[in-house]
Design a protein around this motif. Structure first.
Motif, PDB file in Angstrom:
ATOM      1  N   THR A  26       0.836  -1.199   0.000  1.00 23.86           N
ATOM      2  CA  THR A  26       0.000   0.000   0.000  1.00 23.86           C
ATOM      3  C   THR A  26       0.875   1.256   0.000  1.00 23.86           C
ATOM      4  O   THR A  26       2.084   1.175   0.195  1.00 23.86           O
ATOM      5  CB  THR A  26      -0.889   0.025   1.255  1.00 23.86           C
ATOM      6  N   ASP A  27       0.229   2.394  -0.179  1.00 21.43           N
ATOM      7  CA  ASP A  27       0.963   3.661  -0.083  1.00 21.43           C
ATOM      8  C   ASP A  27       1.564   3.822   1.307  1.00 21.43           C
ATOM      9  O   ASP A  27       2.649   4.363   1.456  1.00 21.43           O
ATOM     10  CB  ASP A  27       0.049   4.840  -0.405  1.00 21.43           C
ATOM     11  N   ASP A  28       0.852   3.347   2.330  1.00 23.96           N
ATOM     12  CA  ASP A  28       1.392   3.413   3.692  1.00 23.96           C
ATOM     13  C   ASP A  28       2.666   2.585   3.816  1.00 23.96           C
ATOM     14  O   ASP A  28       3.609   2.974   4.508  1.00 23.96           O
ATOM     15  CB  ASP A  28       0.375   2.927   4.721  1.00 23.96           C
ATOM     16  N   ASP A  29       2.694   1.425   3.180  1.00 18.50           N
ATOM     17  CA  ASP A  29       3.894   0.582   3.213  1.00 18.50           C
ATOM     18  C   ASP A  29       5.068   1.282   2.545  1.00 18.50           C
ATOM     19  O   ASP A  29       6.219   1.061   2.913  1.00 18.50           O
ATOM     20  CB  ASP A  29       3.657  -0.753   2.489  1.00 18.50           C
ATOM     21  N   LEU A  30       4.770   2.088   1.554  1.00 15.91           N
ATOM     22  CA  LEU A  30       5.815   2.725   0.759  1.00 15.91           C
ATOM     23  C   LEU A  30       6.081   4.170   1.156  1.00 15.91           C
ATOM     24  O   LEU A  30       6.727   4.906   0.432  1.00 15.91           O
ATOM     25  CB  LEU A  30       5.451   2.646  -0.723  1.00 15.91           C
ATOM     26  N   GLU A  39      12.880   1.136   9.310  1.00 15.55           N
ATOM     27  CA  GLU A  39      11.447   0.845   9.392  1.00 15.55           C
ATOM     28  C   GLU A  39      10.881   0.580   8.005  1.00 15.55           C
ATOM     29  O   GLU A  39      10.107  -0.362   7.800  1.00 15.55           O
ATOM     30  CB  GLU A  39      10.728   2.021  10.047  1.00 15.55           C
ATOM     31  N   PHE A  40      11.275   1.405   7.037  1.00 18.73           N
ATOM     32  CA  PHE A  40      10.830   1.233   5.659  1.00 18.73           C
ATOM     33  C   PHE A  40      11.251  -0.128   5.116  1.00 18.73           C
ATOM     34  O   PHE A  40      10.445  -0.872   4.559  1.00 18.73           O
ATOM     35  CB  PHE A  40      11.401   2.367   4.805  1.00 18.73           C
ATOM     36  N   LEU A  41      12.528  -0.470   5.297  1.00 23.25           N
ATOM     37  CA  LEU A  41      13.018  -1.758   4.808  1.00 23.25           C
ATOM     38  C   LEU A  41      12.341  -2.915   5.527  1.00 23.25           C
ATOM     39  O   LEU A  41      12.056  -3.950   4.920  1.00 23.25           O
ATOM     40  CB  LEU A  41      14.541  -1.847   4.968  1.00 23.25           C
TER      41      LEU A  41
END
Length: 62
Positions: A26-30, A39-41
């Motif tokens: 999702t956009d939240d994941d990205l 956190e992103f990775l």
């Protein structure tokens, strides 16, 4: 992370490529925030089942 990855192109373009490869993201994941690279990775690792090194290598290739 992005300084290390030396990602070329705009982030929106890269997000589009990631979403094409992994449609369940999702956009939240990205959402990338400076200083929160781990956190992103981590989110990408959980969603894709790939290792950190695999993700970093893949992102470098985009």
């Amino acid at each position: 992370m992005f300084d290390k990855l030396e990602i070329k192109g705009s982030w929106n373009e890269i997000k589009g490529k990631i979403k094409q490869a992994y449609g369940d993201l999702t956009d939240d994941d990205l959402t990338y925030e400076k200083g929160k690279e781990d956190e992103f990775l981590g989110k990408l690792q959980q969603k894709t089942g790939k290792t950190r090194d695999e993700i970093v290598s893949w992102l470098k290739s985009l």
